[in-house]
Enzyme design. Structure first.
Site, PDB file in Angstrom:
ATOM      1  N   GLU A   1     -61.072 -34.457 -52.937  1.00 51.85           N
ATOM      2  CA  GLU A   1     -61.677 -33.505 -52.010  1.00 51.85           C
ATOM      3  C   GLU A   1     -61.485 -33.941 -50.555  1.00 51.85           C
ATOM      4  O   GLU A   1     -61.258 -33.100 -49.678  1.00 51.85           O
ATOM      5  CB  GLU A   1     -63.173 -33.337 -52.319  1.00 51.85           C
ATOM      6  CG  GLU A   1     -63.462 -32.587 -53.607  1.00 51.85           C
ATOM      7  CD  GLU A   1     -62.951 -31.156 -53.582  1.00 51.85           C
ATOM      8  OE1 GLU A   1     -62.748 -30.601 -52.482  1.00 51.85           O
ATOM      9  OE2 GLU A   1     -62.740 -30.585 -54.667  1.00 51.85           O
TER      10      GLU A   1
ATOM     11  N   TYR B   1     -70.109 -29.172 -48.236  1.00 49.09           N
ATOM     12  CA  TYR B   1     -69.110 -28.724 -49.208  1.00 49.09           C
ATOM     13  C   TYR B   1     -68.675 -29.844 -50.141  1.00 49.09           C
ATOM     14  O   TYR B   1     -68.688 -29.688 -51.374  1.00 49.09           O
ATOM     15  CB  TYR B   1     -67.868 -28.139 -48.524  1.00 49.09           C
ATOM     16  CG  TYR B   1     -66.706 -28.112 -49.481  1.00 49.09           C
ATOM     17  CD1 TYR B   1     -66.689 -27.194 -50.527  1.00 49.09           C
ATOM     18  CD2 TYR B   1     -65.699 -29.072 -49.414  1.00 49.09           C
ATOM     19  CE1 TYR B   1     -65.669 -27.218 -51.470  1.00 49.09           C
ATOM     20  CE2 TYR B   1     -64.682 -29.100 -50.349  1.00 49.09           C
ATOM     21  CZ  TYR B   1     -64.667 -28.171 -51.367  1.00 49.09           C
ATOM     22  OH  TYR B   1     -63.677 -28.193 -52.317  1.00 49.09           O
TER      23      TYR B   1
ATOM     24  N   ASP C   1     -65.830 -23.769 -49.487  1.00 52.54           N
ATOM     25  CA  ASP C   1     -64.755 -24.194 -48.596  1.00 52.54           C
ATOM     26  C   ASP C   1     -64.071 -22.956 -48.024  1.00 52.54           C
ATOM     27  O   ASP C   1     -64.546 -21.834 -48.194  1.00 52.54           O
ATOM     28  CB  ASP C   1     -63.757 -25.092 -49.333  1.00 52.54           C
ATOM     29  CG  ASP C   1     -62.914 -24.333 -50.353  1.00 52.54           C
ATOM     30  OD1 ASP C   1     -63.248 -23.171 -50.682  1.00 52.54           O
ATOM     31  OD2 ASP C   1     -61.907 -24.902 -50.812  1.00 52.54           O
TER      32      ASP C   1
ATOM     33  N   CYS D   1     -56.114  -9.486 -59.631  1.00 54.71           N
ATOM     34  CA  CYS D   1     -57.347 -10.242 -59.389  1.00 54.71           C
ATOM     35  C   CYS D   1     -58.373  -9.932 -60.475  1.00 54.71           C
ATOM     36  O   CYS D   1     -58.624  -8.758 -60.781  1.00 54.71           O
ATOM     37  CB  CYS D   1     -57.917  -9.880 -58.018  1.00 54.71           C
ATOM     38  SG  CYS D   1     -59.517 -10.662 -57.677  1.00 54.71           S
TER      39      CYS D   1
END
Length: 430
Positions: A68, A151, A169, A233
């Site tokens: 991350e 985050y 994010d 999607c």
């Protein structure tokens, strides 16, 4: 079904209902759709494999934490080889904590935003020395680690520790801003608070880690900034921005803090709205590639500030104009170094940082006498140079030295007295 209490509380943030989830049935449908899509389409990434390969929560947390931090402001394709080299060299938090900071900087060289590597090293030391090698067990506790914000804490806690918490994010902001037509600037407090409310509301209670990764994966692949692939999607039927683009939803309330401002076309790509970036500040430098018996002189930057602790060719900031001959004189003077008259102008190199645009006028200089070095200077050959903790701009200068510059031009520059006085301390006078 009836709206749940969470839905009702969230709607208080916005006066338009489409900015919130309608009811628990919609939330449930979104969770299932995203998790099923992720299971079938997720990318095979090394940090994801590591989480699956171990049952030790601290090992999982370390693997996710490193990934991350590396992924902040950096694309996945760039991070993967760095991550694999890092985890091979330092597979556990104990290994990283025992590493030398210079090694860490060398490993990070070229990845950008160099303070991230330093913070990982500091965080590893904190875990080992203060927490007995055990990672914090919650998102809230993870915030004690250097450089870990809301985050990163949420991502590590949900993916590695299975804590039910959101993680927002840039990819998630893009998905939510379109899904709920959040037209306020994405960095505005009202919008930021709302994104986090949506994330906490929507995160799956049984599989929070995969769910948060599903949202991020969707934003990184299908829900792209400029060319979203809405036709495939998995949650497009719930997307308010897509409905606006098709004209089936047109409500924009001027009094709503989260609605799209009047005058903007309501298309999917319009979301998220971002404030205009400030123009990068320009700075210019004269750089000396100083050679002594086949080796290059490099200097270490200060321990704080831009590129802290990284190595570079000697340079002097410039201001105003004067002849190139004076640039070489200024370089040799700032280094208290005698150089031969056969100096050579190599050309110009430019490099863009997030907030700065640097221009380097590069000169090849031959030292007549080997100077007495301080601790922050060393002579290196080509291989040692490329293995050192150098940033991309230094690699560009080395590329210019070895391959030349077809568009070479000469610049007229002058040296900032303030910068020159600082550089005078680089070397002891002979």
């Amino acid at each position: 079904g009836k709206p749940c209490a969470r839905m009702a509380r969230n709607s208080a943030t916005a006066c338009c209902p489409h900015h919130s989830f309608h009811d628990i049935e919609e939330v449930h449908t979104l969770r299932i759709s995203l998790l099923e899509w992720y299971a079938a389409n997720k990318r095979d990434l090394p940090w994801r494999r590591r989480v699956l390969e171990t049952t030790d929560t601290s090992a999982k947390a370390y693997a996710v934490w490193v990934s991350e931090v590396m992924l902040q402001q950096t694309q996945v394709a760039t991070v993967v080889p760095y991550y694999e080299r890092w985890m091979t060299k330092w597979p556990t938090v104990y290994d990283l904590a025992s590493a030398d900071l210079e090694e860490v900087r060398e490993m990070w060289a070229g990845l950008g935003y160099y303070s991230r590597g330093h913070r990982l090293w500091e965080g590893a030391k904190k875990v080992v020395e203060e927490l007995k090698g055990e990672f914090p067990k919650s998102a809230k506790e993870l915030l004690v680690l250097p450089g870990v914000g809301h985050y990163t804490a949420g991502a590590v806690a949900s993916i590695a520790l299975n804590e039910v918490c959101g993680a927002v994010d840039g990819n998630v902001v893009r998905v939510f801003s379109r899904l709920r037509a959040i037209g306020a600037h994405s960095d505005a407090k009202a919008a930021s608070d709302h994104f986090w409310q949506l994330a906490e509301q929507l995160v799956d209670r049984e599989n929070p880690g995969d769910f948060n990764q599903a949202l991020m994966e969707l934003g990184a692949t299908l829900c792209a900034p400029k060319s979203p692939v809405c036709s495939v999607c998995p949650i497009s039927e719930h997307c308010v921005a897509l409905k606006m683009e098709k004209g089936t939803v047109s409500d924009i309330n001027e009094r709503c803090l989260l609605c799209l401002p009047c005058g903007f076309a309501a298309t999917v790509s319009t979301f998220p709205m971002k404030a205009k970036k400030k123009a990068a500040r320009s700075e210019c430098f004269v750089v000396g590639v100083v050679v002594w018996e086949g080796k290059f002189l490099i200097t270490k930057r200060p321990p704080t500030g831009l590129l802290a602790g990284m190595w570079e060719f000697p340079c002097v900031e410039t201001k105003g104009t004067f002849a190139p001959e004076d640039a070489t004189t200024a370089l040799s003077s700032s280094l208290s170094l005698a150089v031969g008259e056969n100096w050579k102008y190599l050309g110009t190199v430019t490099h863009q940082f997030s907030h700065l645009h640097h221009t380097y006028e590069v000169y090849h200089l031959n030292a007549l006498l080997k100077p007495v070095l301080t601790a922050d200077h060393k002579w290196v050959d080509s291989l040692e140079l490329l293995r050192s903790a150098i940033c991309t701009s230094v690699k560009k200068i080395y590329q210019l030295l070895t391959h030349g510059n077809k568009k070479k031009r000469r610049a007229t520059l002058s040296i900032s007295p303030k910068k020159q006085s600082k550089l005078d301390t680089y070397f002891h006078k002979q």
